[in-house]
Motif scaffolding. Structure first.
Motif, PDB file in Angstrom:
ATOM      1  N   ASP A   1       0.832  -1.197   0.000  1.00  0.00           N
ATOM      2  CA  ASP A   1       0.000   0.000   0.000  1.00  0.00           C
ATOM      3  C   ASP A   1       0.868   1.248   0.000  1.00  0.00           C
ATOM      4  O   ASP A   1       1.941   1.281   0.634  1.00  0.00           O
ATOM      5  CB  ASP A   1      -0.900  -0.016   1.241  1.00  0.00           C
ATOM      6  N   VAL A   2       0.428   2.262  -0.729  1.00  0.00           N
ATOM      7  CA  VAL A   2       1.134   3.544  -0.780  1.00  0.00           C
ATOM      8  C   VAL A   2       0.105   4.652  -0.633  1.00  0.00           C
ATOM      9  O   VAL A   2      -1.101   4.419  -0.685  1.00  0.00           O
ATOM     10  CB  VAL A   2       1.902   3.715  -2.118  1.00  0.00           C
TER      11      VAL A   2
ATOM     12  N   ARG B   1      -1.215  11.212   2.958  1.00  0.00           N
ATOM     13  CA  ARG B   1      -1.296  10.185   3.999  1.00  0.00           C
ATOM     14  C   ARG B   1      -2.377   9.146   3.743  1.00  0.00           C
ATOM     15  O   ARG B   1      -2.341   8.063   4.309  1.00  0.00           O
ATOM     16  CB  ARG B   1      -1.529  10.855   5.354  1.00  0.00           C
ATOM     17  N   LEU B   2      -3.356   9.471   2.913  1.00  0.00           N
ATOM     18  CA  LEU B   2      -4.465   8.548   2.682  1.00  0.00           C
ATOM     19  C   LEU B   2      -4.012   7.337   1.867  1.00  0.00           C
ATOM     20  O   LEU B   2      -3.226   7.446   0.925  1.00  0.00           O
ATOM     21  CB  LEU B   2      -5.610   9.259   1.969  1.00  0.00           C
ATOM     22  N   SER B   3      -4.552   6.188   2.227  1.00  0.00           N
ATOM     23  CA  SER B   3      -4.199   4.921   1.601  1.00  0.00           C
ATOM     24  C   SER B   3      -4.818   4.784   0.215  1.00  0.00           C
ATOM     25  O   SER B   3      -6.026   4.967   0.042  1.00  0.00           O
ATOM     26  CB  SER B   3      -4.687   3.773   2.493  1.00  0.00           C
ATOM     27  N   LEU B   4      -4.007   4.419  -0.762  1.00  0.00           N
ATOM     28  CA  LEU B   4      -4.519   4.160  -2.107  1.00  0.00           C
ATOM     29  C   LEU B   4      -5.441   2.943  -2.078  1.00  0.00           C
ATOM     30  O   LEU B   4      -6.524   2.954  -2.669  1.00  0.00           O
ATOM     31  CB  LEU B   4      -3.367   3.929  -3.075  1.00  0.00           C
ATOM     32  N   ASP B   5      -5.032   1.875  -1.389  1.00  0.00           N
ATOM     33  CA  ASP B   5      -5.836   0.658  -1.340  1.00  0.00           C
ATOM     34  C   ASP B   5      -7.192   0.885  -0.688  1.00  0.00           C
ATOM     35  O   ASP B   5      -8.208   0.347  -1.132  1.00  0.00           O
ATOM     36  CB  ASP B   5      -5.093  -0.445  -0.569  1.00  0.00           C
TER      37      ASP B   5
ATOM     38  N   ILE C   1      -8.563   2.006  -8.489  1.00  0.00           N
ATOM     39  CA  ILE C   1      -7.300   2.550  -8.990  1.00  0.00           C
ATOM     40  C   ILE C   1      -6.131   1.714  -8.479  1.00  0.00           C
ATOM     41  O   ILE C   1      -5.191   1.404  -9.220  1.00  0.00           O
ATOM     42  CB  ILE C   1      -7.132   4.023  -8.571  1.00  0.00           C
ATOM     43  N   ALA C   2      -6.173   1.323  -7.215  1.00  0.00           N
ATOM     44  CA  ALA C   2      -5.094   0.517  -6.633  1.00  0.00           C
ATOM     45  C   ALA C   2      -4.960  -0.819  -7.348  1.00  0.00           C
ATOM     46  O   ALA C   2      -3.852  -1.296  -7.617  1.00  0.00           O
ATOM     47  CB  ALA C   2      -5.349   0.303  -5.143  1.00  0.00           C
ATOM     48  N   MET C   3      -6.091  -1.451  -7.665  1.00  0.00           N
ATOM     49  CA  MET C   3      -6.050  -2.724  -8.366  1.00  0.00           C
ATOM     50  C   MET C   3      -5.447  -2.554  -9.757  1.00  0.00           C
ATOM     51  O   MET C   3      -4.614  -3.358 -10.196  1.00  0.00           O
ATOM     52  CB  MET C   3      -7.466  -3.297  -8.475  1.00  0.00           C
ATOM     53  N   ALA C   4      -5.852  -1.485 -10.438  1.00  0.00           N
ATOM     54  CA  ALA C   4      -5.321  -1.229 -11.774  1.00  0.00           C
ATOM     55  C   ALA C   4      -3.828  -0.920 -11.728  1.00  0.00           C
ATOM     56  O   ALA C   4      -3.076  -1.283 -12.640  1.00  0.00           O
ATOM     57  CB  ALA C   4      -6.081  -0.074 -12.414  1.00  0.00           C
TER      58      ALA C   4
ATOM     59  N   VAL D   1      -2.195   5.120   5.017  1.00  0.00           N
ATOM     60  CA  VAL D   1      -1.475   3.993   4.402  1.00  0.00           C
ATOM     61  C   VAL D   1      -1.408   2.833   5.386  1.00  0.00           C
ATOM     62  O   VAL D   1      -1.053   2.998   6.550  1.00  0.00           O
ATOM     63  CB  VAL D   1      -0.065   4.433   3.975  1.00  0.00           C
ATOM     64  N   GLY D   2      -1.786   1.657   4.907  1.00  0.00           N
ATOM     65  CA  GLY D   2      -1.807   0.469   5.751  1.00  0.00           C
ATOM     66  C   GLY D   2      -3.129   0.240   6.450  1.00  0.00           C
ATOM     67  O   GLY D   2      -3.246  -0.678   7.268  1.00  0.00           O
ATOM     68  N   HIS D   3      -4.155   1.030   6.115  1.00  0.00           N
ATOM     69  CA  HIS D   3      -5.428   0.935   6.836  1.00  0.00           C
ATOM     70  C   HIS D   3      -6.059  -0.452   6.725  1.00  0.00           C
ATOM     71  O   HIS D   3      -6.549  -0.999   7.722  1.00  0.00           O
ATOM     72  CB  HIS D   3      -6.402   1.986   6.315  1.00  0.00           C
ATOM     73  N   LEU D   4      -6.069  -1.036   5.540  1.00  0.00           N
ATOM     74  CA  LEU D   4      -6.726  -2.329   5.377  1.00  0.00           C
ATOM     75  C   LEU D   4      -6.045  -3.408   6.208  1.00  0.00           C
ATOM     76  O   LEU D   4      -6.716  -4.261   6.805  1.00  0.00           O
ATOM     77  CB  LEU D   4      -6.749  -2.733   3.902  1.00  0.00           C
ATOM     78  N   ASP D   5      -4.728  -3.371   6.268  1.00  0.00           N
ATOM     79  CA  ASP D   5      -4.008  -4.339   7.114  1.00  0.00           C
ATOM     80  C   ASP D   5      -4.317  -4.093   8.587  1.00  0.00           C
ATOM     81  O   ASP D   5      -4.440  -5.045   9.371  1.00  0.00           O
ATOM     82  CB  ASP D   5      -2.502  -4.236   6.872  1.00  0.00           C
TER      83      ASP D   5
END
Length: 478
Positions: free
Chosen positions: A145-146, A179-183, A189-192, A415-419
């Motif tokens: 994640d970025v 600071r917001l997570s792309l994922d 967009i993250a998947m692409a 960044v890293g929110h889903l984890d």
């Protein structure tokens, strides 16, 4: 033999907690539900109030119509006939002092059509020239994640980030794209980004796959989104207690003990199961003793504060009536107002309530801009009226105004929110009779929050009724 009636306590009376109470009620007389909330009213960030004699939302004013959970719950609560669609959703970006329409085909600010981007006039000539370099640049490799800014800036340059993506995401999270997570915030967009070299081509594919006849993107209610909590609370059949703060949560031999009330005069509430529908910080405090790993992760979720300034003007105050639903303001312009919604243009039922008024709302405050929110209400109203005078040429003062402050209201999906969310859920997975829901996990919009509530309720009911009898009751009810 008389069947046991389980007691479930829901902590938190926002729409997440109330939805959880409603879904728990699907078990019929197998479960009795108590909702405890420290606030003097239920509803959390859903609140309607009177402005110049018209009922308007002073919290969240819409929900996604293309996700079913919000509309479904409104219908189940008896508000199906109250659903309303916007008259327009044409938004704009304030650039160089002028609101300019968002380019057609954009995906959360990421352009998919270079011609439409040029015609919008939002970017400078230099920014326009930088954007198509995405088509020839080497792939930007992403294996973790970025931040939103890091990836999109690398592909399309700083202006696309600053003047398109940031205002749109800022309108949702009041956060910072650095600071917001792309994922977490832009999953398509993250998947692409992991499968295509060009972001522009990826955005084209996403835009092309979007349903063309799916109906309006947003919906609201005739008396405002603020009318939803009360209807859900009434339909749930739960006992709802406001002004009750839960200070402690402890596991007992076969259930849970909650301590409420003031320290000198505590009240103990016994429950067979508990749903925590509170923001991350109070949830962290309650879990510190029973699930310390989850508590530690929750404590790291930051929240942004904001204020809504609602204004009512006579139509004659506008030299030209607004045509779109509103505009967003890039953070790089350092203006106190970050978004404006022309409510009586966006929602025709508000215009019908009083055709002689223009009702609007200004959002003030982003993450890191708490100082502006410390000003008096009169100062915030002055900021909003100055914005209208400068940008829209409005003459005179509003007929009515209202300031609604939302301190610590918007969780930041950094960044890293889903984890982090996965770790939180893993840490409570082995706590029987405990579930979490709310905006801190899978989305801040009303349908996403309701979805977490439905999942939490199902977890609790499966724990209390492993044979699944509650699902039979639900089927009968439907």
């Amino acid at each position: 033999m008389e069947r046991k009636r389980h007691h479930v306590v829901v902590v938190g009376g926002g729409i997440a907690g109330l939805a959880a109470a409603w879904y728990l009620g699907r078990a019929g007389d197998r479960v009795r539900v108590t909702v405890l909330d420290s606030a003097p009213r239920v509803g959390g960030k859903l609140l309607a109030a009177e402005l110049a004699g018209v009922q308007v939302d002073v919290g969240a004013e819409a929900m996604l119509a293309r996700r079913p959970e919000g509309k479904e719950l409104a219908r189940l609560a008896g508000l199906g006939d109250e659903l309303r669609t916007p008259g327009t959703t044409r938004g704009a970006i304030l650039t160089r002092g002028t609101p300019r329409p968002l380019p057609a085909g954009q995906v959360m600010g990421v352009p998919s059509d270079l011609g439409a981007l040029a015609r919008s006039g939002i970017l400078s000539p230099g920014g326009l020239a930088r954007t198509p370099l995405d088509l020839v640049l080497p792939a930007t490799l992403i294996d973790t994640d970025v931040s939103v800014a890091a990836y999109i800036r690398a592909r399309m340059g700083a202006e696309v980030v600053d003047r398109l993506v940031e205002p749109l995401l800022g309108g949702v999270y009041a956060g910072r794209v650095e600071r917001l997570s792309l994922d977490a915030t832009m999953p398509k967009i993250a998947m692409a980004a992991r499968s295509e070299r060009s972001l522009l081509n990826a955005a084209r594919h996403i835009a092309a796959e979007a349903p063309k006849d799916a109906g309006p993107v947003f919906t609201s209610l005739h008396e405002g989104m603020g009318s939803l909590p009360g209807a859900v609370a009434a339909a749930s059949g739960a006992l709802v207690r406001t002004g009750v703060t839960v200070r402690e949560l402890r596991r007992t031999g076969d259930g849970w003990r909650l301590v409420t009330g003031p320290v000198p005069d505590p009240e103990v509430v016994e429950a067979d199961a508990v749903v925590l529908a509170t923001p991350a910080t109070p949830t962290s405090r309650l879990l510190a003793g029973e699930a310390p790993a989850a508590a530690a992760e929750l404590a790291r979720i930051e929240y942004a504060s904001m204020a809504i300034v609602s204004l009512a003007y006579p139509r004659a105050a506008f030299p030209r009536l607004p045509e779109g639903s509103g505009y967003l303001v890039p953070a790089v312009d350092r203006r106190p107002v970050k978004a404006v919604t022309f409510s009586s243009v966006k929602w025709p039922h508000l215009a019908e309530a009083d055709p002689d008024l223009v009702l609007l709302r200004c959002s003030i405050g982003r993450l890191g801009e708490e100082a502006v929110l410390q000003r008096e209400d009169t100062e915030l109203v002055a900021l909003a009226t100055a914005e209208m005078a400068e940008v829209m040429g409005v003459c005179g003062l509003p007929l009515d105004s209202r300031v609604t402050r939302w301190g610590g209201s918007l969780p930041q999906y950094e960044v890293g929110h889903l984890d982090r969310v996965a770790r939180i859920r893993a840490a409570v997975a082995d706590r029987p009779g405990l579930a979490l829901c709310g905006a801190a996990y899978d989305g801040v919009g009303v349908p996403a929050v309701i979805s977490t509530a439905r999942t939490a309720a199902a977890r609790i009911l499966d724990h209390l009724d492993p044979a699944g009898e509650w699902r039979k009751e639900e089927s009968k009810a439907r």
